[in-house]
Design an enzyme around this catalytic site. Sequence first.
Site, short mmCIF file in Angstrom:
data_model
loop_
_atom_site.label_atom_id
_atom_site.label_comp_id
_atom_site.label_asym_id
_atom_site.label_seq_id
_atom_site.Cartn_x
_atom_site.Cartn_y
_atom_site.Cartn_z
N HIS A 1 -74.22 -14.56 -26.90
CA HIS A 1 -73.26 -13.51 -27.23
C HIS A 1 -71.95 -13.72 -26.49
CE1 HIS A 1 -71.52 -9.40 -26.59
NE2 HIS A 1 -71.66 -9.40 -27.91
N GLU B 1 -69.97 -16.33 -28.27
CA GLU B 1 -69.35 -15.80 -29.50
C GLU B 1 -68.02 -15.12 -29.16
OE1 GLU B 1 -69.21 -11.70 -31.40
OE2 GLU B 1 -71.31 -12.27 -31.09
N HIS B 2 -68.00 -14.39 -28.04
CA HIS B 2 -66.75 -13.73 -27.61
C HIS B 2 -65.67 -14.75 -27.26
CE1 HIS B 2 -67.26 -9.26 -26.90
NE2 HIS B 2 -68.46 -9.60 -27.37
N GLU C 1 -63.13 -11.80 -20.36
CA GLU C 1 -64.14 -11.41 -21.35
C GLU C 1 -65.36 -10.75 -20.71
OE1 GLU C 1 -63.97 -10.87 -25.29
OE2 GLU C 1 -62.53 -11.87 -23.97
N GLU D 1 -68.51 -3.21 -23.70
CA GLU D 1 -69.30 -3.19 -24.93
C GLU D 1 -70.73 -2.71 -24.64
OE1 GLU D 1 -70.90 -6.27 -28.39
OE2 GLU D 1 -69.27 -6.89 -27.06
#
Length: 486
Positions: free
Chosen positions: A97, A100-101, A170, A177
């Site tokens: 994940h 992906e960011h 990030e 998130e």
Amino acid sequence: MAASALARTVALPAARRRLWAVTERLLVGGAARQGSRWRSTQAAAQVLLNVPETRVTCLDNGLRVASEDSGLSTCTVGLWIDAGSRYENAKNNGTAHFLEHMAFKGTKKRSQLDLELEIENMGAHLNAYTSREQTVYYAKAFSKDLPRAVEILADIIQNSTLGEAEIERERGVILREMQEVETNLQEVVFDYLHATAYQDTALGRTILGPTENIKSINRKDLVDYITTHYKGPRIVLAAAGGVSHDELLELAKFHFGDSLSSHKGEEIPALPPCKFTGSEIRLRDDKMPLAHIAVAVEAVGWAHPDTICLMVANTLIGNWDRSFGGGMNLSSKLAQLTCHGNLCHSFQSFNTSYTDTGLWGIYMVCEPATVADMLHLVQKEWMRLCTSVTESEVARAKNLLKTNMLLQLDGSTPICEDIGRQMLCYNRRIPIPELEARIDAVNAETIREVCMKYIYDKSPAVAAVGPIEHLPDFNQIHSNMCRLHD
């Protein structure tokens, strides 16, 4: 999931040819009996013949190229990668994940600003997501911009700079998130459900990973994940809309043909087995207004013969929400009884499949005082599926399932997603006529047999959050997985 590579472009599916032969016989045999029925059957057959073909070609490095050309002015193209959180361990959980960011934070050719401006000027959309078994990067653009879209996708998965400053920035985004996800109680309950059902296995861990991992993941972890998992045999370049397969194939050869190969003697890691355990997680919080509960039994993987039958059974249970309106005329018997007894705010049945296992169950949101009655009703309805479901109910559920599947394929993006996912799961795209034939083969007897096999007297996984004082204890829930009496 990655199976043996296809050696050549797939021609018109045999199932569709067989279906046309059967339809042709029906047309000839029925013409004299009823003209209107003949014309409607002919029209239906013509629609099936007009379904665009899904063409598939495999490159020498194992990457599969799959597309459906519907002649639109727009297209969706993406990379479906057989890699997700299930390939992680406790130490690097969250890497897929995180990666992906990082994909949109700049490459060796484009800064983040350059990438954003290029996509904006094209009028395109660029997106990505990570699941437990797959990672996806895709773009939606004008058909004329297909070459640029493919080049951008190739650039971001092969040439991302993964800069230290961007990684640090990030981290904060992902931690925020995680806080947002914690406010979505359905997401929370499903994560707990996986944690208890697949405890101490890769499927039991969350996609985002634990906070301590997010704070410690570094550039080496990201690079290692790419070099280990982003290999040709595990990637599908899928496209739908206004796309030429031959053009897409040439683009794939140019941008991916000389890369993404496994090193000689290097084997793709096999998926770690994930054992299902009947168990529970309870987080009681009486300050919350509603109880959120998920109950599930172990189901099957994508390619298992019982998958379709369990999908029909899932449709039979259905879903309901107070905002729907409706009443005793609802198709789902559980919805009729729930509505009549005012037992919950909402419920939804689910059938979640992975490569070799799955979860079949229900998620419900209830008032504290109605939790026990609602769960009793749910389990009683499950037992009815095992023992006395009727042909008329099954026929209605099959029609609803077919309709829902077709409605979900509305537009180039869901079609592209369907192609990419099915290529990873089945190594082919199942033609709609074949899927409909498999659904039509299900009847009440097969529903009863399959539900008896997977539901009756099975130990379930339970996840419950909120004011759950009245939720029966686990042994009682387990014992109610046998025939219930009023």
